[in-house]
Enzyme design. Structure first.
Site, PDB file in Angstrom:
ATOM      1  N   CYS A  78     -12.137  10.151  -4.708  1.00  0.00           N
ATOM      2  CA  CYS A  78     -11.455  10.415  -3.430  1.00  0.00           C
ATOM      3  C   CYS A  78     -10.048  10.925  -3.735  1.00  0.00           C
ATOM      4  CB  CYS A  78     -11.428   9.178  -2.532  1.00  0.00           C
ATOM      5  SG  CYS A  78     -10.654   7.753  -3.292  1.00  0.00           S
ATOM      6  N   GLU A 130     -20.122  -3.410 -11.549  1.00  0.00           N
ATOM      7  CA  GLU A 130     -18.684  -3.455 -11.252  1.00  0.00           C
ATOM      8  C   GLU A 130     -17.992  -4.245 -12.352  1.00  0.00           C
ATOM      9  OE1 GLU A 130     -16.385  -2.241  -8.942  1.00  0.00           O
ATOM     10  OE2 GLU A 130     -14.973  -3.481 -10.069  1.00  0.00           O
ATOM     11  N   ASP A 142     -18.263  -3.749 -17.943  1.00  0.00           N
ATOM     12  CA  ASP A 142     -17.447  -2.548 -18.076  1.00  0.00           C
ATOM     13  C   ASP A 142     -18.416  -1.363 -18.124  1.00  0.00           C
ATOM     14  OD1 ASP A 142     -15.980  -0.375 -18.919  1.00  0.00           O
ATOM     15  OD2 ASP A 142     -14.777  -1.520 -20.329  1.00  0.00           O
ATOM     16  N   CYS A 164     -19.860   2.097 -10.736  1.00  0.00           N
ATOM     17  CA  CYS A 164     -18.573   1.605 -10.190  1.00  0.00           C
ATOM     18  C   CYS A 164     -18.808   1.291  -8.719  1.00  0.00           C
ATOM     19  CB  CYS A 164     -17.505   2.676 -10.320  1.00  0.00           C
ATOM     20  SG  CYS A 164     -17.288   3.294 -11.986  1.00  0.00           S
ATOM     21  N   ALA A 165     -19.368   0.150  -8.431  1.00  0.00           N
ATOM     22  CA  ALA A 165     -20.019  -0.019  -7.121  1.00  0.00           C
ATOM     23  C   ALA A 165     -19.205  -0.728  -6.043  1.00  0.00           C
ATOM     24  CB  ALA A 165     -21.346  -0.763  -7.309  1.00  0.00           C
ATOM     25  N   PRO A 212     -16.470  -1.709  -3.253  1.00  0.00           N
ATOM     26  CA  PRO A 212     -17.005  -2.856  -2.512  1.00  0.00           C
ATOM     27  C   PRO A 212     -18.446  -2.708  -2.035  1.00  0.00           C
ATOM     28  CG  PRO A 212     -15.614  -1.545  -1.083  1.00  0.00           C
ATOM     29  CD  PRO A 212     -15.545  -0.901  -2.440  1.00  0.00           C
ATOM     30  N   GLY A 213     -19.082  -1.553  -2.277  1.00  0.00           N
ATOM     31  CA  GLY A 213     -20.514  -1.482  -1.991  1.00  0.00           C
ATOM     32  C   GLY A 213     -20.930  -0.507  -0.902  1.00  0.00           C
ATOM     33  N   GLY A 214     -19.994   0.328  -0.451  1.00  0.00           N
ATOM     34  CA  GLY A 214     -20.335   1.284   0.616  1.00  0.00           C
ATOM     35  C   GLY A 214     -21.471   2.215   0.214  1.00  0.00           C
TER      36      GLY A 214
HETATM   37  C1  LIG Z   1     -13.723   4.157  -5.997  1.00  0.00           C
HETATM   38  S1  LIG Z   1     -14.134   2.493  -6.246  1.00  0.00           S
HETATM   39  C2  LIG Z   1     -15.856   2.464  -5.893  1.00  0.00           C
HETATM   40  C3  LIG Z   1     -16.190   2.460  -4.432  1.00  0.00           C
HETATM   41  C4  LIG Z   1     -17.666   2.186  -4.169  1.00  0.00           C
HETATM   42  N1  LIG Z   1     -18.522   3.087  -4.899  1.00  0.00           N
HETATM   43  C5  LIG Z   1     -17.995   2.279  -2.692  1.00  0.00           C
HETATM   44  O1  LIG Z   1     -18.499   3.313  -2.244  1.00  0.00           O
HETATM   45  O2  LIG Z   1     -17.767   1.299  -1.986  1.00  0.00           O
HETATM   46  C6  LIG Z   1     -14.118   2.339  -7.974  1.00  0.00           C
HETATM   47  C7  LIG Z   1     -14.571   0.995  -8.494  1.00  0.00           C
HETATM   48  O3  LIG Z   1     -14.720   1.099  -9.905  1.00  0.00           O
HETATM   49  C8  LIG Z   1     -14.341  -0.121 -10.487  1.00  0.00           C
HETATM   50  N2  LIG Z   1     -14.083   0.156 -11.913  1.00  0.00           N
HETATM   51  C9  LIG Z   1     -12.958   0.540 -12.527  1.00  0.00           C
HETATM   52  N3  LIG Z   1     -13.150   0.674 -13.842  1.00  0.00           N
HETATM   53  C10 LIG Z   1     -14.432   0.368 -14.094  1.00  0.00           C
HETATM   54  C11 LIG Z   1     -15.224   0.273 -15.268  1.00  0.00           C
HETATM   55  N4  LIG Z   1     -14.723   0.561 -16.463  1.00  0.00           N
HETATM   56  N5  LIG Z   1     -16.507  -0.105 -15.139  1.00  0.00           N
HETATM   57  C12 LIG Z   1     -17.038  -0.402 -13.932  1.00  0.00           C
HETATM   58  N6  LIG Z   1     -16.339  -0.359 -12.783  1.00  0.00           N
HETATM   59  C13 LIG Z   1     -15.050   0.019 -12.861  1.00  0.00           C
HETATM   60  C14 LIG Z   1     -13.138  -0.533  -9.688  1.00  0.00           C
HETATM   61  O4  LIG Z   1     -12.871  -1.913  -9.845  1.00  0.00           O
HETATM   62  C15 LIG Z   1     -13.576  -0.159  -8.275  1.00  0.00           C
HETATM   63  O5  LIG Z   1     -14.221  -1.227  -7.658  1.00  0.00           O
END
Ligand SMILES: C[S@@+](CC[C@H](N)C(=O)[O-])C[C@H]1O[C@@H](n2cnc3c(N)ncnc32)[C@H](O)[C@@H]1O
Length: 375
Positions: A316, A220, A246, A199-200, A202-204
């Site tokens: 978070c 993502e 997914d 779940c990457a 925005p990429g932080g």
């Molecule tokens: C908490 S954010 C991730 C923040 C990221 N790791 C960072 O440090 O910048 C969660 C992310 O998971 C994505 N997401 C939600 N459901 C998902 C799925 N089933 N598969 C992959 N990504 C998913 C969301 O769109 C979102 O971008």
């Protein structure tokens, strides 16, 4: 035409938010268009007026409620809220808060705005509860205070003055708690190796992880967020490969990864300072749905791990469902997952993992859990 002032711009953005726009999006759009000509200081003031008024909406509405007898148009309500926020929370001298707000209020309602703001300025607000005073929905207030008592209250108050993260050494702006998650991952991975971030965007975390792990696959599900992720990766860690899928049915092979991160979609209750309207949007019902997604993502992540590989789950938020139930139920489903406790500072021990509360260090609240797949 006269250039727009900071209060005019803020009042307009607040009206858009009142009509359903997302706070961060509406503010960013306004600042990049009409706000372009404003000074850095004025842009910061617009940001404070918009984010602060949105965040403190419940307290503001309570303070002005006794002086309003009829339903207000959104533009009038926004101007009033902005004026009351300045009186209650910014220490703006009353004559300035009143006069400058009246100047930007719709002409037809200036008498009303003037009268209400003067009344608020002359009276001391009486708060029926902490939830009203510090502007949270009751269920969020009760959840924090119920779980942590006075510390929960301090956490909620801390999220009303959110962290302003410094850029990392490479220039990317990432919250401190998010960097601590990366440290936990790096500490558990002896030799680096192949990394999958499920779940990457925005990429932080992905871009920070690329310093130690290689190759890194950044996955993502959301195509729009994946576009942002691609840009971020391109700039900060071009060797990382972006995958759009997914994460609960990912295209990766069984047992292929040395480490997998599930930085899961969550209720975000530890990061309420970052998005001023988040507290008004998230519902208790949404948590149940998120728990299901988190469990499915963790199971998929575990399928990808080689024996000896490390799985990290971070969120978070601080809800018991997402930070106690999800990891515990994962343990029950996976006998060959060995818990790696997270005990080192700044983490406080939280069941089998680690937790940072927002008031601990003035960062986002964050929870992290780790397992090693048995050989
Ligand atoms: C908490 S954010 C991730 C923040 C990221 N790791 C960072 O440090 O910048 C969660 C992310 O998971 C994505 N997401 C939600 N459901 C998902 C799925 N089933 N598969 C992959 N990504 C998913 C969301 O769109 C979102 O971008």
């Amino acid at each position: 035409m006269k250039p727009i002032t900071s209060r005019q711009l803020a009042a307009r953005v607040l009206t858009e938010i009142g009509e359903g726009a997302r706070a961060n999006t509406a503010l960013a759009t306004a600042l990049s268009k009409d706000g372009r000509a404003l000074s850095v200081r004025d842009r910061a003031f617009v940001t404070e007026l918009v984010q602060g008024t949105t965040r403190m909406r419940r307290a503001v509405d309570h303070a002005m409620g006794p002086y309003i007898q009829r339903k207000l148009d959104e533009d009038v309500r926004s101007a009033l809220r902005m004026g009351v926020h300045q009186l209650l929370h910014l220490g703006t001298p009353p004559h300035a808060a009143v006069n400058d707000t009246v100047d930007v209020a719709p002409r037809r309602a200036r008498g009303l705005v003037n009268a209400v703001l003067r009344k608020v300025a002359q009276s001391d607000a009486v708060w029926p509860s902490g939830a009203v005073q510090f502007s949270y929905p009751d269920w969020i207030w009760n959840l924090f205070v119920g779980a942590w008592g006075e510390e929960g209250r301090e956490s909620l108050i801390a999220m009303n003055t959110p962290e302003r993260p410094e850029p990392r050494a490479d220039g990317y702006v990432q919250g401190q708690a998010s960097q601590w998650v990366v440290e936990v991952i790096d500490a558990a991975g002896d030799n680096g190796g192949q990394f999958i971030d499920l779940c990457a965007a925005p990429g932080g975390k992905t871009t920070a992880l690329g310093a130690r792990w290689s190759p890194v696959f950044a996955n993502e599900v959301d195509p729009a967020r994946a576009r942002v992720l691609r840009e971020v990766v391109q700039k900060y860690r071009p060797a990382t490969q972006v995958v759009v899928s997914d994460g609960s049915e990912s295209p990766f092979r069984n047992d292929c990864a040395d480490a997998v991160l599930v930085d899961a979609p969550c209720s975000g209750l530890g990061a309420l300072g970052r998005r001023s309207d988040a507290r008004w949007q998230i519902s208790e019902q949404a948590i149940k749905r998120l728990v299901g997604i988190q469990a499915t993502l963790l199971d998929e992540a575990f399928r990808l791990l080689r024996p000896g590989g490390v799985l990290t789950y971070s969120v978070c938020t601080v809800t018991p469902e997402e930070t106690v139930q999800v990891p515990l139920e994962f343990d029950v489903r996976h006998e060959n997952a060995e818990i790696i406790p997270v005990t080192q500072p700044p983490w406080r021990e939280h069941h089998q993992g680690g937790l940072v509360l927002p008031h601990d260090h003035g960062t986002d609240g964050m929870a992290v859990f780790q397992w090693r797949r048995r050989q």
